[in-house]
Design a protein around this motif. Structure first.
Motif, PDB file in Angstrom:
ATOM      1  N   LEU A 189       0.811  -1.223   0.000  1.00 18.80           N
ATOM      2  CA  LEU A 189       0.000   0.000   0.000  1.00 18.80           C
ATOM      3  C   LEU A 189       0.839   1.264   0.000  1.00 18.80           C
ATOM      4  N   CYS A 190       1.911   1.272   0.754  1.00 16.96           N
ATOM      5  CA  CYS A 190       2.752   2.467   0.730  1.00 16.96           C
ATOM      6  C   CYS A 190       4.211   2.037   0.834  1.00 16.96           C
ATOM      7  N   LYS A 191       5.072   2.878   0.349  1.00 19.63           N
ATOM      8  CA  LYS A 191       6.490   2.514   0.287  1.00 19.63           C
ATOM      9  C   LYS A 191       7.327   3.528   1.047  1.00 19.63           C
ATOM     10  N   PRO A 192       7.439   3.385   2.347  1.00 15.67           N
ATOM     11  CA  PRO A 192       8.273   4.325   3.099  1.00 15.67           C
ATOM     12  C   PRO A 192       9.758   4.128   2.793  1.00 15.67           C
ATOM     13  N   ILE A 193      10.432   5.217   2.506  1.00 12.04           N
ATOM     14  CA  ILE A 193      11.870   5.177   2.215  1.00 12.04           C
ATOM     15  C   ILE A 193      12.573   6.134   3.170  1.00 12.04           C
ATOM     16  N   ALA A 194      13.614   5.642   3.825  1.00 14.94           N
ATOM     17  CA  ALA A 194      14.333   6.477   4.785  1.00 14.94           C
ATOM     18  C   ALA A 194      15.544   7.126   4.133  1.00 14.94           C
ATOM     19  N   THR A 195      15.881   8.310   4.601  1.00 11.29           N
ATOM     20  CA  THR A 195      17.101   8.990   4.162  1.00 11.29           C
ATOM     21  C   THR A 195      17.844   9.442   5.417  1.00 11.29           C
ATOM     22  N   SER A 196      19.094   9.005   5.548  1.00 11.05           N
ATOM     23  CA  SER A 196      19.852   9.327   6.760  1.00 11.05           C
ATOM     24  C   SER A 196      20.709  10.574   6.565  1.00 11.05           C
ATOM     25  N   PHE A 197      20.847  11.293   7.649  1.00 13.87           N
ATOM     26  CA  PHE A 197      21.717  12.466   7.657  1.00 13.87           C
ATOM     27  C   PHE A 197      22.563  12.404   8.930  1.00 13.87           C
ATOM     28  N   ALA A 198      23.772  12.905   8.843  1.00 11.63           N
ATOM     29  CA  ALA A 198      24.607  12.991  10.043  1.00 11.63           C
ATOM     30  C   ALA A 198      24.837  14.464  10.346  1.00 11.63           C
ATOM     31  N   ILE A 199      24.673  14.816  11.626  1.00 12.65           N
ATOM     32  CA  ILE A 199      24.886  16.212  12.030  1.00 12.65           C
ATOM     33  C   ILE A 199      26.330  16.329  12.482  1.00 12.65           C
ATOM     34  N   PHE A 200      27.165  16.872  11.641  1.00 11.20           N
ATOM     35  CA  PHE A 200      28.592  16.956  11.969  1.00 11.20           C
ATOM     36  C   PHE A 200      28.829  18.058  12.987  1.00 11.20           C
ATOM     37  N   ASN A 201      28.331  19.233  12.689  1.00 10.37           N
ATOM     38  CA  ASN A 201      28.249  20.290  13.706  1.00 10.37           C
ATOM     39  C   ASN A 201      27.041  21.138  13.365  1.00 10.37           C
ATOM     40  N   GLU A 202      26.869  22.260  14.075  1.00 14.13           N
ATOM     41  CA  GLU A 202      25.619  22.995  13.919  1.00 14.13           C
ATOM     42  C   GLU A 202      25.356  23.439  12.491  1.00 14.13           C
ATOM     43  N   LYS A 203      26.433  23.678  11.741  1.00 18.05           N
ATOM     44  CA  LYS A 203      26.227  24.200  10.394  1.00 18.05           C
ATOM     45  C   LYS A 203      26.272  23.119   9.322  1.00 18.05           C
ATOM     46  N   THR A 204      26.994  22.045   9.602  1.00 14.22           N
ATOM     47  CA  THR A 204      27.219  21.051   8.570  1.00 14.22           C
ATOM     48  C   THR A 204      26.350  19.820   8.781  1.00 14.22           C
ATOM     49  N   ILE A 205      25.554  19.519   7.796  1.00 10.92           N
ATOM     50  CA  ILE A 205      24.792  18.274   7.820  1.00 10.92           C
ATOM     51  C   ILE A 205      25.259  17.425   6.651  1.00 10.92           C
ATOM     52  N   LEU A 206      25.745  16.242   6.971  1.00 14.74           N
ATOM     53  CA  LEU A 206      26.248  15.364   5.927  1.00 14.74           C
ATOM     54  C   LEU A 206      25.126  14.455   5.448  1.00 14.74           C
ATOM     55  N   VAL A 207      24.963  14.418   4.160  1.00 15.46           N
ATOM     56  CA  VAL A 207      23.920  13.588   3.569  1.00 15.46           C
ATOM     57  C   VAL A 207      24.480  12.191   3.360  1.00 15.46           C
ATOM     58  N   ASP A 208      23.679  11.167   3.647  1.00 20.54           N
ATOM     59  CA  ASP A 208      24.073   9.785   3.392  1.00 20.54           C
ATOM     60  C   ASP A 208      25.478   9.469   3.944  1.00 20.54           C
ATOM     61  N   PRO A 209      25.642   9.518   5.277  1.00 18.88           N
ATOM     62  CA  PRO A 209      26.979   9.390   5.865  1.00 18.88           C
ATOM     63  C   PRO A 209      27.542   7.973   5.775  1.00 18.88           C
ATOM     64  N   CYS A 210      28.851   7.862   5.714  1.00 22.99           N
ATOM     65  CA  CYS A 210      29.479   6.538   5.794  1.00 22.99           C
ATOM     66  C   CYS A 210      29.764   6.258   7.281  1.00 22.99           C
ATOM     67  N   GLU A 211      30.302   5.085   7.583  1.00 21.58           N
ATOM     68  CA  GLU A 211      30.418   4.669   8.990  1.00 21.58           C
ATOM     69  C   GLU A 211      31.269   5.644   9.807  1.00 21.58           C
ATOM     70  N   GLU A 212      32.421   6.035   9.246  1.00 25.41           N
ATOM     71  CA  GLU A 212      33.310   6.970   9.949  1.00 25.41           C
ATOM     72  C   GLU A 212      32.594   8.266  10.292  1.00 25.41           C
ATOM     73  N   GLU A 213      31.863   8.768   9.310  1.00 23.45           N
ATOM     74  CA  GLU A 213      31.152  10.028   9.518  1.00 23.45           C
ATOM     75  C   GLU A 213      30.088   9.880  10.599  1.00 23.45           C
ATOM     76  N   GLU A 214      29.418   8.725  10.621  1.00 22.04           N
ATOM     77  CA  GLU A 214      28.412   8.467  11.652  1.00 22.04           C
ATOM     78  C   GLU A 214      29.039   8.510  13.038  1.00 22.04           C
ATOM     79  N   LEU A 215      30.214   7.901  13.167  1.00 21.97           N
ATOM     80  CA  LEU A 215      30.851   7.818  14.482  1.00 21.97           C
ATOM     81  C   LEU A 215      31.387   9.171  14.941  1.00 21.97           C
TER      82      LEU A 215
END
Lengths: 274, 248
Positions: A189-215
């Motif tokens: 019925l519906c297709k939910p798709i997630a998109t991850s972002f990592a908040i590096f600092n207040e100004k920088t948001i990384l789109v689709d982070p890799c493992e290092e960036e997540e940590l």
């Protein structure tokens, strides 16, 4: 350069991010490539393999017949389990499921239930007697960030590829007859798709982070979109975000969801032709 | 500057039962019981205490959250709550003040009739205040439910819809699509962290929705929660200095 990276990982990243670049060559707002393969596990009722960059996730769906719960005699079961084995990353130790795996399982289950991915009543064969139970096992093969994205995409792909045999239940004799020749596919019925972002600092948001960036980042957040509708913005912790930033992220997630829909459609269509 | 409770605040309180008590446990460093409508959560804070060797962090405190359900063992749903509460606390606590120590926060579910997450977050914050642990900022959470009918939507805080005047319960049931969200706030900076959990709603509505409705209603509710913090601060926690004039 390698020594610099291991001694001052944060500084190393900051040096890159000043130039709107990441160590893997992407810009801050660039997604990784997604590849998908459907129905590659022939012994499962439905399956999908999804790769997001180096992250690789397999979803297999096994259907079983069983009695329903007495409280909900007409509802089937959709049970989703996310497994992050020690194989996929050094973060995870062998043994019982890690906290991360449990949290991800709860999150995917919540979204699936609230959005109503499939009508649970459509899994009913005979009320109070026999229903389908769909065990969706999502296993991460390689953990390189943004696993939620891969989980949702593979879950949807696998559900679309499910083909169930036609089952009839005789109410008088209680005999179950399974017709393997006629296959029924599920109505997603519906297709939910997630998109991850990592908040590096207040100004920088990384789109689709890799493992290092997540940590290294202060927090992660995840936007789930289904058919132009916002299902969830899951943002536990991390730096404070302004509304404008969230809105930008939503529009990015929206664009990407459209791309993923195209991918899902193309792969499932190709599979049907074979 | 402290805000006096004016008539306006009283009005909102009438629809929403909010009671809390600090210092409920004698052995814990900080403890609280918070009752929001029919949901009751107890929280205890132990810390800073000695940390297990393998969990020790050299530059900051190790923070662990345990969420205990009413009965039985904690399940994966509780893990999700734990991780959310944990990540908020990690940001809020000045953990660099307590290197090589551990801070344990235990939240015990006493009674649950909705909005468990918001109530647990608030109870945890109260317990942290009571324990006198250094914080970057205070946080509060509110759960609200939004009912949609085409483009019109109404937003109601949890459980209040029974008393809601303009809409009868039957009318509300007609609004099929519901949207739950939990907000939590950083009061010192007046910035907000937010977390939504819920079913679908149209993206086009998002802007006006967030701006006009949700924030206003939630700011008000958060304000009430923090005015309660204030009362308890006077009585029991003289060391924590809290600035309340942010809503003016």
């Amino acid at each position: 350069m390698d020594h610099y990276k291991s001694v001052h990982p944060l500084k190393y990243y900051q040096d890159y991010l000043i130039h709107d670049l990441r160590p893997d060559g992407r810009s801050i707002s660039k997604f990784r490539n997604i590849a998908m393969n459907v129905d590659s596990i022939t012994t499962a009722n439905g399956s999908a393999v999804v790769r997001v960059g180096n992250t690789c996730v397999v979803c297999g769906i096994k259907a079983e017949l069983g009695p329903p719960r007495t409280e909900e005699p007409e509802n089937g079961f959709l049970l989703i389990n996310v497994d992050l084995p020690s194989l996929c990353s050094s973060q995870f130790r062998p043994g019982p499921p890690s906290d991360k795996a449990q949290v991800l399982t709860a999150f995917v289950n919540n979204i699936a239930l609230q959005c109503g991915i499939i009508e649970l009543k459509s899994l009913c064969i005979q009320a109070d007697k026999l229903v389908w139970t769909l065990y969706c096992d999502i296993i991460c093969i390689n953990y390189d960030g943004a696993v939620a994205d891969a989980c949702f995409t593979s879950l949807i792909g696998a559900l679309l590829s499910v083909s169930l045999p036609k089952v009839e239940y005789n109410n008088e004799t209680n005999v179950i007859s399974v017709n393997e020749e006629t296959k029924i596919s599920l109505n997603v019925l519906c297709k939910p798709i997630a998109t991850s972002f990592a908040i590096f600092n207040e100004k920088t948001i990384l789109v689709d982070p890799c493992e290092e960036e997540e940590l290294l980042s202060s927090g992660m957040f995840c936007i789930v979109i289904s058919d132009n509708e916002l299902c969830s913005i899951h943002k536990p912790g991390g730096n404070v975000l302004e509304e404008e930033q969230i809105k930008k992220c939503i529009s990015k997630a929206k664009e990407r969801t459209v791309l993923i829909y195209e991918l899902i459609q193309a792969t499932t269509f190709k599979q049907k032709l074979l | 500057m402290e805000i006096e409770e004016n008539e306006n605040t009283e009005e909102i309180v009438n629809t929403d039962v909010l009671k809390c008590e600090l210092n409920t446990l004698s052995r814990a460093d900080g403890s609280s019981i918070l009752c929001q409508n029919n949901t009751v959560m107890a929280a205890a804070v132990y810390g800073p205490v000695e940390v297990k060797q393998h969990k020790m962090l050299i530059d900051k405190a190790y923070i662990e959250i345990v969420f205990r359900p009413k009965c039985g063992l904690s399940q994966i749903g509780d893990r999700l709550l734990e991780s959310i509460i944990g990540k908020i606390c990690e940001n809020a606590i000045l953990s660099t003040f307590y290197p090589r120590t551990a801070i344990y926060i235990i939240v015990q579910e006493m009674q649950n009739s909705g909005a468990a997450l918001a109530c647990s977050i608030n109870a945890a914050c109260l317990a942290l205040i009571h324990a006198g642990i250094g914080m970057n900022f205070l946080f509060a959470a509110v759960t609200s439910k939004i009912y949609f009918k085409q483009s019109n939507f109404i937003i109601l805080n949890n459980n209040i819809y029974l008393e809601f005047k303009e809409f009868t319960r039957k009318q509300i049931k007609e609004y099929e699509k519901t949207f739950n969200n939990n907000y939590y706030f950083d009061l010192f900076k007046k910035n907000r962290y937010c977390l939504f959990i819920g079913t679908q709603f149209n993206i086009n509505n998002f802007n006006e929705l967030v701006k006009i409705q949700v924030l206003n209603s939630n700011y008000e509710s958060c304000f009430i929660i923090f005015s309660r913090y204030n009362i308890h601060k006077k009585k029991r926690v003289p060391n924590v200095n809290i600035n309340y004039n942010l809503f003016n």
